[in-house]
Design an enzyme around this catalytic site. Sequence first.
Site, PDB file in Angstrom:
ATOM      1  N   GLU A 198       0.993  -1.134   0.130  1.00  0.00           N
ATOM      2  CA  GLU A 198      -0.083   0.068   0.048  1.00  0.00           C
ATOM      3  C   GLU A 198       0.837   1.163   0.193  1.00  0.00           C
ATOM      4  O   GLU A 198       2.233   1.098   0.427  1.00  0.00           O
ATOM      5  CB  GLU A 198      -0.848  -0.018   1.161  1.00  0.00           C
ATOM      6  CG  GLU A 198      -1.778  -1.264   1.352  1.00  0.00           C
ATOM      7  CD  GLU A 198      -2.797  -1.363   2.617  1.00  0.00           C
ATOM      8  OE1 GLU A 198      -2.510  -0.234   3.292  1.00  0.00           O
ATOM      9  OE2 GLU A 198      -3.651  -2.004   2.653  1.00  0.00           O
ATOM     10  N   ARG A 220      11.397 -17.016  -2.189  1.00  0.00           N
ATOM     11  CA  ARG A 220      12.362 -16.046  -2.695  1.00  0.00           C
ATOM     12  C   ARG A 220      13.337 -16.572  -3.597  1.00  0.00           C
ATOM     13  O   ARG A 220      13.745 -15.833  -4.521  1.00  0.00           O
ATOM     14  CB  ARG A 220      13.213 -15.726  -1.174  1.00  0.00           C
ATOM     15  CG  ARG A 220      12.240 -14.433  -0.628  1.00  0.00           C
ATOM     16  CD  ARG A 220      13.091 -13.863   0.500  1.00  0.00           C
ATOM     17  NE  ARG A 220      11.963 -13.068   1.184  1.00  0.00           N
ATOM     18  CZ  ARG A 220      11.639 -12.911   2.324  1.00  0.00           C
ATOM     19  NH1 ARG A 220      12.055 -13.956   3.189  1.00  0.00           N
ATOM     20  NH2 ARG A 220      10.838 -11.990   2.853  1.00  0.00           N
ATOM     21  N   GLN A 244      29.315  -1.222 -19.266  1.00  0.00           N
ATOM     22  CA  GLN A 244      30.846  -0.821 -19.307  1.00  0.00           C
ATOM     23  C   GLN A 244      31.732  -1.360 -20.323  1.00  0.00           C
ATOM     24  O   GLN A 244      32.470  -0.887 -21.054  1.00  0.00           O
ATOM     25  CB  GLN A 244      31.598  -0.980 -17.844  1.00  0.00           C
ATOM     26  CG  GLN A 244      33.046   0.009 -17.612  1.00  0.00           C
ATOM     27  CD  GLN A 244      32.451   1.303 -17.514  1.00  0.00           C
ATOM     28  OE1 GLN A 244      31.357   1.774 -17.143  1.00  0.00           O
ATOM     29  NE2 GLN A 244      33.569   2.041 -17.652  1.00  0.00           N
ATOM     30  N   GLY A 269      30.724   0.077 -23.610  1.00  0.00           N
ATOM     31  CA  GLY A 269      31.036   1.358 -23.765  1.00  0.00           C
ATOM     32  C   GLY A 269      29.817   2.049 -24.112  1.00  0.00           C
ATOM     33  O   GLY A 269      28.722   1.664 -23.761  1.00  0.00           O
ATOM     34  N   GLU A 329       9.502  -7.886  -3.503  1.00  0.00           N
ATOM     35  CA  GLU A 329       9.714  -9.284  -2.852  1.00  0.00           C
ATOM     36  C   GLU A 329      10.517  -9.078  -1.698  1.00  0.00           C
ATOM     37  O   GLU A 329      11.332  -9.769  -1.247  1.00  0.00           O
ATOM     38  CB  GLU A 329       9.940 -10.467  -3.648  1.00  0.00           C
ATOM     39  CG  GLU A 329       9.000 -10.588  -4.977  1.00  0.00           C
ATOM     40  CD  GLU A 329       7.986 -11.750  -4.602  1.00  0.00           C
ATOM     41  OE1 GLU A 329       8.404 -12.577  -3.747  1.00  0.00           O
ATOM     42  OE2 GLU A 329       6.929 -11.532  -5.083  1.00  0.00           O
TER      43      GLU A 329
HETATM   44  C1  LIG Z   1       7.713  -3.196 -10.367  1.00  0.00           C
HETATM   45  C2  LIG Z   1       7.179  -3.520  -9.089  1.00  0.00           C
HETATM   46  C3  LIG Z   1       6.138  -4.588  -8.856  1.00  0.00           C
HETATM   47  C4  LIG Z   1       5.550  -4.969  -7.742  1.00  0.00           C
HETATM   48  N1  LIG Z   1       4.608  -6.182  -7.410  1.00  0.00           N
HETATM   49  C5  LIG Z   1       3.902  -6.206  -6.184  1.00  0.00           C
HETATM   50  C6  LIG Z   1       2.924  -7.051  -6.197  1.00  0.00           C
HETATM   51  O1  LIG Z   1       2.545  -7.732  -7.300  1.00  0.00           O
HETATM   52  N2  LIG Z   1       2.301  -7.273  -4.920  1.00  0.00           N
HETATM   53  C7  LIG Z   1       2.591  -6.576  -4.148  1.00  0.00           C
HETATM   54  O2  LIG Z   1       1.927  -6.462  -2.914  1.00  0.00           O
HETATM   55  N3  LIG Z   1       3.525  -5.656  -3.860  1.00  0.00           N
HETATM   56  C8  LIG Z   1       4.557  -5.395  -5.054  1.00  0.00           C
HETATM   57  N4  LIG Z   1       5.440  -4.428  -5.256  1.00  0.00           N
HETATM   58  C9  LIG Z   1       5.747  -3.717  -4.032  1.00  0.00           C
HETATM   59  C10 LIG Z   1       7.275  -3.943  -3.350  1.00  0.00           C
HETATM   60  O3  LIG Z   1       7.045  -5.389  -2.868  1.00  0.00           O
HETATM   61  C11 LIG Z   1       7.551  -2.934  -2.579  1.00  0.00           C
HETATM   62  O4  LIG Z   1       7.838  -1.862  -3.486  1.00  0.00           O
HETATM   63  C12 LIG Z   1       8.486  -3.243  -1.417  1.00  0.00           C
HETATM   64  O5  LIG Z   1       8.261  -4.064  -0.711  1.00  0.00           O
HETATM   65  C13 LIG Z   1       9.156  -2.077  -1.112  1.00  0.00           C
HETATM   66  O6  LIG Z   1       7.984  -1.034  -0.140  1.00  0.00           O
HETATM   67  P1  LIG Z   1       8.316   0.253  -0.416  1.00  0.00           P
HETATM   68  O7  LIG Z   1       8.480   0.669  -2.070  1.00  0.00           O
HETATM   69  O8  LIG Z   1       7.023   0.961   0.174  1.00  0.00           O
HETATM   70  O9  LIG Z   1       9.750   0.876   0.053  1.00  0.00           O
HETATM   71  P2  LIG Z   1       9.709   1.336   1.637  1.00  0.00           P
HETATM   72  O10 LIG Z   1       9.225  -0.086   2.374  1.00  0.00           O
HETATM   73  O11 LIG Z   1       9.205   2.597   1.952  1.00  0.00           O
HETATM   74  O12 LIG Z   1      11.198   1.497   1.708  1.00  0.00           O
HETATM   75  C14 LIG Z   1      12.096   2.309   1.382  1.00  0.00           C
HETATM   76  C15 LIG Z   1      13.606   2.167   1.714  1.00  0.00           C
HETATM   77  O13 LIG Z   1      13.889   2.015   3.187  1.00  0.00           O
HETATM   78  C16 LIG Z   1      14.408   0.924   3.360  1.00  0.00           C
HETATM   79  N5  LIG Z   1      13.913   0.192   4.612  1.00  0.00           N
HETATM   80  C17 LIG Z   1      12.705   0.085   4.984  1.00  0.00           C
HETATM   81  N6  LIG Z   1      12.517  -0.406   6.022  1.00  0.00           N
HETATM   82  C18 LIG Z   1      13.789  -0.742   6.655  1.00  0.00           C
HETATM   83  C19 LIG Z   1      14.447  -1.030   7.815  1.00  0.00           C
HETATM   84  N7  LIG Z   1      13.600  -1.735   8.897  1.00  0.00           N
HETATM   85  N8  LIG Z   1      15.514  -1.231   7.731  1.00  0.00           N
HETATM   86  C20 LIG Z   1      16.466  -0.857   6.760  1.00  0.00           C
HETATM   87  N9  LIG Z   1      15.882  -0.118   5.639  1.00  0.00           N
HETATM   88  C21 LIG Z   1      14.784  -0.396   5.628  1.00  0.00           C
HETATM   89  C22 LIG Z   1      13.938  -0.262   1.968  1.00  0.00           C
HETATM   90  O14 LIG Z   1      14.993  -1.176   2.070  1.00  0.00           O
HETATM   91  C23 LIG Z   1      14.065   1.095   1.178  1.00  0.00           C
HETATM   92  O15 LIG Z   1      15.342   1.186   0.672  1.00  0.00           O
HETATM   93  C24 LIG Z   1       5.971  -4.150  -6.368  1.00  0.00           C
HETATM   94  C25 LIG Z   1       6.876  -3.087  -6.690  1.00  0.00           C
HETATM   95  C26 LIG Z   1       7.217  -2.755  -7.725  1.00  0.00           C
HETATM   96  C27 LIG Z   1       8.110  -1.604  -8.031  1.00  0.00           C
END
Ligand SMILES: Cc1cc2nc3c(=O)[nH]c(=O)nc-3n(C[C@H](O)[C@H](O)[C@H](O)COP(=O)(O)OP(=O)(O)OC[C@H]3O[C@@H](n4cnc5c(N)ncnc54)[C@H](O)[C@@H]3O)c2cc1C
Length: 399
Positions: A126, A258, A352, A355, A379
């Site tokens: 979400e 995974r 790289q 080029g 994931e």
């Molecule tokens: C192309 C695409 C397809 C997708 N398909 C699906 C799908 O089919 N179904 C579905 O449900 N979701 C899907 N997703 C969602 C995806 O799983 C999420 O984008 C992902 O889990 C990360 O959540 P976020 O983008 O809100 O990032 P955030 O959780 O906001 O994270 C932002 C950054 O903060 C870091 N971070 C967050 N918490 C911590 C912590 N505790 N410690 C250290 N670092 C942290 C993260 O690693 C990241 O670098 C998809 C996303 C994309 C882009």
Amino acid sequence: MDLNDDQTTLQEWVHGFALNVMRPAAHEWDEREETPWPIIEEAAKIGIYGMDFMANTYADPTGLSMMIALEELAWGDAGICMALMGTTLAVAAIMANGTPEQQMTWVPQCYGTLEDIKIAAFGVSEPDAGSDVSSLRTRAVYDAASDEWVLNGTKTWITNGGIANLHVIVASVEPELGSRGQASFVVPEGTRGIRMGQKFTKMGIRASHTAEVVLEDCRVPGDCLLGGKDKLDEKLARVREGKKASGQAAMATFEATRPAVGAQALGIARAAYEYSLDYAKERKQFGRAIIENQGIAFKLADMKMHIDAARLLVWRASWMAATRKPFLNGEGSMSKLFAGETAVKVTEEAIQILGGYGYVRDYPVERWHRDSKIYTIFEGTSEIQRLIIARAISGVHIK
Ligand SMILES: Cc1cc2nc3c(=O)[nH]c(=O)nc-3n(C[C@H](O)[C@H](O)[C@H](O)COP(=O)(O)OP(=O)(O)OC[C@H]3O[C@@H](n4cnc5c(N)ncnc54)[C@H](O)[C@@H]3O)c2cc1C
């Protein structure tokens, strides 16, 4: 460690599809940024898209067949591979949480038939709940009078979201219980109150559709709750009493799925490595092939080493899942993390090596780099995978 005859045959068959059907179509669907229906139809026709393919490959007791197939498909094209495989996210949720009857009912409906192909989507994420899935705002409220669940909320980044025939939606039944108060619901084809929100334009895997899914008073029959109401009521009662819910089971499911993500990253990395190795032998500068320079040859040596190491981690984790070995050290996370980061690194090195030719869209290498990046994000991001491994090896609840 040789593959058996069945695995070799599968590898050659899927490779043929990747080489002859996916590779020639990859650039077009990357540019169009749409679901490649003709390719999905082609895959269904020869048996690479559908329930039988999933069942047969997952039936391999060594756990390797699906990894082999996914590596080849992503080698063909990662975006098209995701268009073919997005459905399995929903299938995995149904298999993990559904009763045998629900599995029999819903899994075939995820794929449809050769004459009427269907796709499915799995919605957890979400706008305010990505890595932190305990904070989902989508609500599921039970209406006892009609024996229906009423879903309200917005899901984002959903693969096949809003265009899928069937959606599996994770929603909060008791928000104060966090992730332990959540349940999964099937939203069957034709249900009112579910629609696509924004469709996203992306950096990579552009042949795979990604969009918001909006649920507005979306009513589904009581038996769309995966696992059934009795089981959910029991779980919620246990959590309210302060006893642990089976969060371990959900973790084990994620650990087991995974390696499949890692296998796809591996396929992209191998594509870029093979291409750049050939190129380095052909391309001449200063009167010699560029591979004769250690600066280039050593890059290729490292690329190959990382790819082989990633494959071993992916195969190990998949074998552990198939043989029900416990993931005591986060081995599933290790496989996805290492393969995802390998794909990003290897595709960057491939650019790289090429080029300027690596940087332009006339060559596939820049696309492979764009495609690779998502494997460190979805994931479970790389940071979240490290968190899981660190917690598993230390027993400490690292934040
Ligand atoms: C192309 C695409 C397809 C997708 N398909 C699906 C799908 O089919 N179904 C579905 O449900 N979701 C899907 N997703 C969602 C995806 O799983 C999420 O984008 C992902 O889990 C990360 O959540 P976020 O983008 O809100 O990032 P955030 O959780 O906001 O994270 C932002 C950054 O903060 C870091 N971070 C967050 N918490 C911590 C912590 N505790 N410690 C250290 N670092 C942290 C993260 O690693 C990241 O670098 C998809 C996303 C994309 C882009």
